[in-house]
Design a protein around this motif. Sequence first.
Motif, PDB file in Angstrom:
ATOM      1  N   GLY A 184       0.818  -1.207   0.000  1.00  0.00           N
ATOM      2  CA  GLY A 184       0.000   0.000   0.000  1.00  0.00           C
ATOM      3  C   GLY A 184       0.854   1.260   0.000  1.00  0.00           C
ATOM      4  O   GLY A 184       2.062   1.225   0.272  1.00  0.00           O
ATOM      5  N   ASP A 185       0.234   2.405  -0.293  1.00  0.00           N
ATOM      6  CA  ASP A 185       0.950   3.670  -0.444  1.00  0.00           C
ATOM      7  C   ASP A 185       1.582   4.183   0.854  1.00  0.00           C
ATOM      8  O   ASP A 185       2.498   4.984   0.825  1.00  0.00           O
ATOM      9  N   GLY A 186       1.082   3.718   2.000  1.00  0.00           N
ATOM     10  CA  GLY A 186       1.603   4.232   3.265  1.00  0.00           C
ATOM     11  C   GLY A 186       2.816   3.479   3.791  1.00  0.00           C
ATOM     12  O   GLY A 186       3.257   3.726   4.912  1.00  0.00           O
ATOM     13  N   ALA A 187       3.382   2.596   2.975  1.00  0.00           N
ATOM     14  CA  ALA A 187       4.507   1.773   3.429  1.00  0.00           C
ATOM     15  C   ALA A 187       5.736   2.628   3.714  1.00  0.00           C
ATOM     16  O   ALA A 187       6.005   3.613   3.026  1.00  0.00           O
ATOM     17  N   SER A 188       6.491   2.231   4.734  1.00  0.00           N
ATOM     18  CA  SER A 188       7.729   2.940   5.066  1.00  0.00           C
ATOM     19  C   SER A 188       8.808   2.574   4.056  1.00  0.00           C
ATOM     20  O   SER A 188       8.698   1.566   3.339  1.00  0.00           O
ATOM     21  N   LEU A 189       9.868   3.376   4.023  1.00  0.00           N
ATOM     22  CA  LEU A 189      10.970   3.122   3.094  1.00  0.00           C
ATOM     23  C   LEU A 189      11.591   1.758   3.367  1.00  0.00           C
ATOM     24  O   LEU A 189      11.840   0.981   2.436  1.00  0.00           O
ATOM     25  N   ASP A 190      11.843   1.442   4.636  1.00  0.00           N
ATOM     26  CA  ASP A 190      12.475   0.179   4.997  1.00  0.00           C
ATOM     27  C   ASP A 190      11.639  -1.007   4.526  1.00  0.00           C
ATOM     28  O   ASP A 190      12.151  -1.941   3.912  1.00  0.00           O
ATOM     29  N   ALA A 191      10.329  -0.953   4.812  1.00  0.00           N
ATOM     30  CA  ALA A 191       9.442  -2.051   4.411  1.00  0.00           C
ATOM     31  C   ALA A 191       9.359  -2.163   2.899  1.00  0.00           C
ATOM     32  O   ALA A 191       9.336  -3.267   2.334  1.00  0.00           O
ATOM     33  N   LEU A 192       9.352  -1.010   2.233  1.00  0.00           N
ATOM     34  CA  LEU A 192       9.240  -0.989   0.771  1.00  0.00           C
ATOM     35  C   LEU A 192      10.463  -1.611   0.114  1.00  0.00           C
ATOM     36  O   LEU A 192      10.347  -2.414  -0.817  1.00  0.00           O
TER      37      LEU A 192
END
Length: 202
Positions: A184-192
């Motif tokens: 989803g669009d709200g993902a953090s940089l690390d998770a992405l």
Amino acid sequence: MIAHLKGLLVSTGLDSAVIDVGGVGYLVGMSSRSLTALSGIGEAVTVHTEMLVGEDFLRLVGFASETERDWFRLLTGVQGVGARVALAILSALDPTDLQRAIAAQDKAMVARANGVGPKLAERIVRELKDKVGLIATSPLAIGGGVGAPAASGAQVDALAALASLGFKPGEASAAVSAALDELGDGASLDALVRMALRKAAK
């Protein structure tokens, strides 16, 4: 890290501006193109920023768009290109012209900027040739079209992270897009980045 400033424009100089944010005046180095894009003195402005940190200095550099900031990051990643030279290049060429010059390997166009000789211009177009797609395919790119979805800062940073790991622009874009679809669009940089690496490994 300070990603952007929203405040009132206090003053502008040849290569900088002062922006008042809640009573604090921030001195921000800028290209002449970004300075020209600012509103008038005393009016509200939003400036995207990059913080430069050294052993004996702390400096903010500002940009009229996230696309210009992305180009600044790519340019300063080239050996011999510091912040001053990168801003000179962005003063001489807008992001669209710079993208075109690198795609065409036109070192003469890049050499128009103050402080950029033929050898440095050649290095810039050579080293950035495979990275130009990261910005060219981004929805942030100038000319992206009316109604193009806005990319998040995490998405742009994730693309840059994968590029630094050796991914080609197309591979990075596909992996990050797949990661966004799942997180989803709200993902953090690390998770992405972690999810994009998993997607790329499949």
